[in-house]
Design an enzyme around this catalytic site. Sequence first.
Site, PDB file in Angstrom:
ATOM      1  CE  LYS A  61      -4.224  -1.743   2.021  1.00 43.81           C
ATOM      2  NZ  LYS A  61      -3.854  -3.130   1.691  1.00 43.81           N
TER       3      LYS A  61
ATOM      4  CG  ASP B 182      -2.944  -3.860  -1.902  1.00 46.42           C
ATOM      5  OD1 ASP B 182      -2.917  -4.712  -2.815  1.00 46.42           O
ATOM      6  OD2 ASP B 182      -2.831  -4.155  -0.695  1.00 46.42           O
TER       7      ASP B 182
ATOM      8  NE  ARG C  55      -5.110  -7.893  -5.913  1.00 49.84           N
ATOM      9  CZ  ARG C  55      -4.331  -7.384  -4.946  1.00 49.84           C
ATOM     10  NH1 ARG C  55      -4.689  -6.260  -4.342  1.00 49.84           N
ATOM     11  NH2 ARG C  55      -3.204  -7.959  -4.624  1.00 49.84           N
TER      12      ARG C  55
ATOM     13  CB  THR D  10     -14.741 -11.207  -6.785  1.00 50.58           C
ATOM     14  OG1 THR D  10     -16.041 -11.085  -6.206  1.00 50.58           O
ATOM     15  CG2 THR D  10     -14.763 -12.292  -7.847  1.00 50.58           C
ATOM     16  CG  HIS D  11     -14.215 -13.314  -1.373  1.00 52.43           C
ATOM     17  ND1 HIS D  11     -14.051 -11.991  -1.088  1.00 52.43           N
ATOM     18  CD2 HIS D  11     -13.035 -13.915  -1.137  1.00 52.43           C
ATOM     19  CE1 HIS D  11     -12.814 -11.773  -0.691  1.00 52.43           C
ATOM     20  NE2 HIS D  11     -12.177 -12.918  -0.711  1.00 52.43           N
TER      21      HIS D  11
END
Length: 313
Positions: free
Chosen positions: A96, A130, A180, A222-223
């Site tokens: 980050k 990120d 991503r 993703t979930h």
Amino acid sequence: MMRTILLQMAASPRLAGWVTTNSFTRSMARRFVAGESLDQAVQAARTMNRMGRKVSLDYLGESVGNESEARQAGATCAAILERIAAEGLDANISVKLTQLGLGIRQDLCEEILSGIVERAASAGNFVRVDMEGSDYTQRTLDIVRRLRQRTAAVGTVIQAYLYRSEQDVKDLLAIGCRIRLCKGAYKEPAGVAFPGKADVDENYVRLMHLLLPSGIFHGIATHDPMMISATRSFAGQRKISNGSFEFQMLYGIRTDLQEQLVEDGFGLRVYIPFGRDWFPYFMRRLAERPANVGFFLRQTLRPSLRRRSPAAK
Ligand code: FDA
């Protein structure tokens, strides 16, 4: 509402102090965080690799207060890359930029990130930058774009909840940058981000349609079974091979889906966070799923309810 409150609480140093020293919350956080030490993260990475899952190691920390903390975080990232090589792990790293001083001075952050990316490039590895709150989006993309001109060992993250993301995806694809794709985890004003889940999901699918046929290796993070199924069917229709992209999920979340994707022959990378500064990360995970908060409150209140119950009788 609950999401907003939790994301606001994530910025409270007082609450961070209590949560990170309380034994119950510490043990609960272990569901999402591999541990506080690099050894614990390496152990988790080995386990994931044995299960056929790749890994991205994330040394937790954000919004550092001074240059020395930023440089220390940079040194830790370099040490993680060395450890990955020494252990032969199938892992890259995620960083980050506010942990590397973006909130202090952009040139400081770029200098530190550049050192990390150079090390990754020379080890044949990769650094994923990120994406944080929208105050940092443009600066993050500017830095990544400059570094990407020097090496392919860096990529970044696009958040489907931001209105700007479609243009950002197009710009990043034009320079061959690996992306991503995620939905987005921060509290954003309606002026910059879709407020409703349905719009975010629709944009996620639209952006996935841009990424998959690009010929660049991207991560579909993703979930959400709907996003996974949309990705699988789009790849099937367009004859895009399983090996030309990967799914990505967070440590401890939807491990059933993780297992299923690997069994079905898809690449899967698990994002493994570790370190002492886990409070904001933990709060974002609670904010994503209200059921996590209910569980957390029930477990936290249970001892005090038990203590009170004799007097109540
Ligand atoms: P959604 O939130 O709709 O959840 C779908 C289902 O997944 C839920 O119904 C539940 O079953 C499960 N689930 C999701 N979150 C859960 C949780 N916390 N606990 C338990 N179950 C949960 N964000 C960002 O802003 N910048 C970044 O750089 C990244 N990086 C990143 C890397 C990787 C590998 C992942 C998977 C995610 C991120 N994110 C992120 C976080 C992302 O933006 C998003 O907040 C979460 O992934 C949750 O969104 P889903 O796509 O999972 O869908």
